[in-house]
Design a protein around this motif. Structure first.
Motif, PDB file in Angstrom:
ATOM      1  N   VAL A 149       0.847  -1.200   0.000  1.00 32.33           N
ATOM      2  CA  VAL A 149       0.000   0.000   0.000  1.00 32.33           C
ATOM      3  C   VAL A 149       0.885   1.254   0.000  1.00 32.33           C
ATOM      4  O   VAL A 149       0.663   2.188  -0.781  1.00 32.33           O
ATOM      5  N   THR A 157       1.121   3.808  -3.126  1.00 30.15           N
ATOM      6  CA  THR A 157       0.698   5.193  -2.862  1.00 30.15           C
ATOM      7  C   THR A 157       1.743   6.177  -3.393  1.00 30.15           C
ATOM      8  O   THR A 157       1.407   7.235  -3.921  1.00 30.15           O
ATOM      9  N   LEU A 206      -3.221  -6.865  -3.309  1.00 30.43           N
ATOM     10  CA  LEU A 206      -3.086  -5.428  -3.568  1.00 30.43           C
ATOM     11  C   LEU A 206      -1.880  -5.089  -4.442  1.00 30.43           C
ATOM     12  O   LEU A 206      -1.650  -3.920  -4.747  1.00 30.43           O
TER      13      LEU A 206
END
Ligand code: ADP
Ligand code: MG
Length: 375
Positions: A23, A27, A46
């Motif tokens: 993540v 990002t 993810l």
């Protein structure tokens, strides 16, 4: 060489640490490629892509290495040969040498001593005769721990005599172990730090950790210790990182004894459960800092924005149904993190939450209240 957003970071291991890293990296605009043998993995849900292969599958490792600009790890039991093999394709951070040091408790404790620091009193156990000789260096009760592959209190037996220790050693099939004195603890603390390719170090604020049955239950930050002890812990962790020429994020767990001594329990060559509070309570999380270190970016600031209590949610909370999520989500200053694991098993880390309040005592009370309602 600095790797800018758009570059591909390879991650060995697909657990929750890999997921939170993914993540943070995505990002910032990086691509993340996971190598993990399990089809269902928290991180691969993810990531940009997932290579499903064993850590010693050289054909898969070659394909992985060729696609990555840098490789890092979230799993400390990655075979050192895997890291060495991958180093032919791109930088591997941390190095095989640094990861190896944390894979064997005997090697690790000798390393701690070589750093001029104090491990818990222990004896290396290779044979039953080593146990008979142990009372010279340690006192009972003691804990027999397998030297390799232990985590979350697994592979540990508390023993009260030489005979009990020998029985436990036989039960563990005679694998190499350490026999550690069981200490009377005032508290447990940990330091998460980041070290750059250039050898600079930044520590996160010290966490105070409470364990239940050998598994982390909650981390309290700032730790309720004086500034001198916090500084001593950060200095000790920094010394270990320097001596390993570590690159990336690592953690050191400490025991503070009733006599006020600071002992090294163990280290982890990766982000750490006791650093999850940084996701919600620090300017930079431990995962973003790992991205920054492996990509040779500057450090992010590690300042604490608010007192915080992080509580682990183990599979035990699931029983037959989901925990009472609304009880948690009603708290406007609590942040929920779930890892996307399909099956809840007792002792399995399913998620965590962080409760943030201006006064630490309020966070402790509120986090405990939420935990009670989740059961
Ligand atoms: N020698 C010891 N004395 C007192 N408590 C211990 C000792 N060793 C382990 N523990 C308790 O068990 C927990 C887990 O042990 P640890 O050695 O950190 O193993 P793991 O690799 O499973 O995290 C510790 O955080 C501490 O609470
Ligand atoms: Mg531990």
């Amino acid at each position: 060489m600095t790797l800018l957003p758009g570059s591909t970071i390879g991650m060995l291991g697909g657990g929750q640490l890999g997921r939170m890293f993914t993540v943070a990296a995505r990002t910032l605009g990086y691509r993340v490629l996971i190598l993990e043998p399990d089809f269902h993995s928290p991180a691969a849900q993810l990531s940009d892509d997932h290579i499903i292969a064993a850590y010693d599958d050289e054909v898969a490792l070659t394909a992985f290495g060729q696609r990555c600009d840098v490789i890092t790890t979230e799993f400390e039991n990655i075979p050192a040969q895997t890291l060495e093999f991958l180093a032919q394709f791109c930088p591997v951070r941390p190095s095989a040498h640094a990861v190896k040091m944390a894979q064997d408790r005997i090697v690790e404790k000798e390393f701690v001593r070589a750093c001029g620091l104090q491990p818990v009193p222990f004896a290396a156990i290779h044979t039953a005769a080593d146990i008979a000789a142990a009372p010279h260096s340690i006192q009972f009760p003691a804990i027999l721990k397998t030297a390799r592959m232990g985590y979350d209190g697994k592979g540990q037996v508390t023993v009260h005599s030489v005979a009990e220790a020998q029985a436990a050693f036989a039960q563990l099939h005679g694998v190499a172990c350490v026999l550690e004195q069981r200490m009377e603890l005032e508290r447990e603390i940990s330091v998460i730090l980041a070290r750059s390719v250039g050898g600079e170090v930044r520590c996160f604020p010290v966490a105070e950790n409470e364990h239940h049955n050998g598994i982390l239950h909650q981390s309290i930050v700032p730790a309720r210790i004086d500034a001198a002890l916090a500084a001593a812990a950060q200095a000790a962790a920094t010394r270990m990182a320097d001596k390993l020429e570590f690159v990336g994020v690592m953690a050191v767990e400490f025991f503070v004894t009733r006599q006020g001594e600071l002992l090294i329990n163990e280290m982890a060559p990766r982000t750490h459960n006791s650093g999850h509070y940084t996701l919600d309570a620090c300017i930079t999380s431990q995962f973003e800092q790992q991205v920054r270190m492996v990509c040779e970016l500057p450090f992010g600031a590690t300042d604490l924005l608010s007192p915080v209590v992080m509580v682990n949610m183990l599979g035990d909370l699931w029983h037959d149904a989901q925990p009472n999520w609304l009880a948690l989500l009603q708290s406007t200053n609590t942040k929920l993190h779930l890892y996307g694991k399909h099956e809840a098993r007792p002792g399995r880390k399913m998620g965590h939450y962080c409760t943030l309040t201006p006064q630490l005592d309020d966070a402790l009370t509120e986090a405990a209240h939420i935990f009670q309602q989740l059961q």
